[in-house]
Design a protein around this motif. Structure first.
Motif, short mmCIF file in Angstrom:
data_model
loop_
_atom_site.label_atom_id
_atom_site.label_comp_id
_atom_site.label_asym_id
_atom_site.label_seq_id
_atom_site.Cartn_x
_atom_site.Cartn_y
_atom_site.Cartn_z
N PRO A 40 166.77 41.69 118.43
CA PRO A 40 166.38 41.26 119.78
C PRO A 40 167.01 39.93 120.21
CG PRO A 40 164.48 42.08 118.58
CD PRO A 40 165.60 41.98 117.59
N SER A 41 167.33 39.08 119.25
CA SER A 41 167.83 37.74 119.59
C SER A 41 169.35 37.67 119.68
CB SER A 41 167.35 36.73 118.54
OG SER A 41 167.86 37.09 117.27
N GLU A 42 170.05 38.73 119.33
CA GLU A 42 171.51 38.70 119.33
C GLU A 42 172.08 39.61 120.41
OE1 GLU A 42 173.44 36.79 117.48
OE2 GLU A 42 171.76 35.89 116.37
N LYS A 43 173.14 39.13 121.05
CA LYS A 43 173.78 39.92 122.10
C LYS A 43 174.67 41.00 121.51
CE LYS A 43 173.88 36.25 125.57
NZ LYS A 43 174.74 35.43 126.45
N GLU A 44 175.31 40.66 120.37
CA GLU A 44 176.24 41.61 119.76
C GLU A 44 175.64 42.20 118.49
OE1 GLU A 44 180.88 40.68 120.75
OE2 GLU A 44 180.04 39.92 118.88
N ARG A 45 176.14 43.36 118.13
CA ARG A 45 175.77 43.95 116.86
C ARG A 45 176.36 43.10 115.74
NH1 ARG A 45 176.74 50.45 118.13
NH2 ARG A 45 175.28 50.51 119.87
N GLU A 46 175.51 42.82 114.76
CA GLU A 46 175.90 41.97 113.64
C GLU A 46 176.32 42.85 112.46
OE1 GLU A 46 173.64 38.87 110.56
OE2 GLU A 46 172.51 40.28 111.79
N GLY A 47 177.46 42.54 111.87
CA GLY A 47 177.87 43.28 110.68
C GLY A 47 176.99 42.92 109.52
N VAL A 48 176.46 43.92 108.84
CA VAL A 48 175.55 43.71 107.72
C VAL A 48 176.26 43.93 106.39
CG1 VAL A 48 173.47 44.58 106.59
CG2 VAL A 48 173.53 44.36 109.08
N ALA A 49 176.94 45.04 106.26
CA ALA A 49 177.63 45.37 105.02
C ALA A 49 178.74 46.36 105.32
CB ALA A 49 176.67 45.95 104.00
N GLN A 50 179.72 46.38 104.45
CA GLN A 50 180.89 47.22 104.64
C GLN A 50 181.36 47.73 103.29
OE1 GLN A 50 184.32 45.85 107.31
NE2 GLN A 50 185.09 45.39 105.27
N ILE A 51 181.90 48.95 103.27
CA ILE A 51 182.44 49.50 102.03
C ILE A 51 183.78 50.15 102.31
CG2 ILE A 51 181.10 51.66 102.28
CD1 ILE A 51 180.86 51.63 99.16
#
Length: 120
Positions: A40-51
């Motif tokens: 709710p507090s972020e405008k953009e999607r935040e990257g969490v993890a990647q493989i």
């Protein structure tokens, strides 16, 4: 046509665990795969993890040590094991696929999202 379908989101209490799944039609082994979240507090999607296709993983600092990304190439499924959840982990979690790493939001293929709510 690649399609991503997430599942596993739920409401849990702080300190609890969840495992998210993402079914990848078109072959999980072909893509760089990742999990993003929209809070709710972020405008953009935040990257969490990647493989990566070779299994190399990377994590956001905020989740390192608590979340684990993995995949099953034979079952074409991506996972995110989330332990010791915190209220700030609340958000819509999205699975993403890109032809190379890092995943770029503008060109990634996205799933529809699954909601995670962590209460204190």
């Amino acid at each position: 046509q690649v399609q991503l379908v997430e599942s596993g989101g739920a409401s849990v209490q702080a300190g609890g665990s969840l495992r998210l799944s993402c079914k990848v039609s078109g072959g999980a082994s072909r893509f760089c795969l990742g999990w993003f979240r929209q809070t709710p507090s972020e405008k953009e999607r935040e990257g969490v993890a990647q493989i990566k296709t070779d299994g190399t993983t990377s994590y956001a600092n905020s989740v390192r040590g608590r979340f684990t990304i993995s995949k099953d190439d034979t079952d074409n499924t991506l996972y995110l094991q989330m332990d010791n959840l915190k209220p700030e982990d609340t958000g819509m979690y999205y699975c993403a696929a890109d032809h190379s790493c890092p995943i770029f939001r503008s060109r990634a293929i996205w799933g529809q999202g699954t909601q995670v709510t962590v209460s204190s």
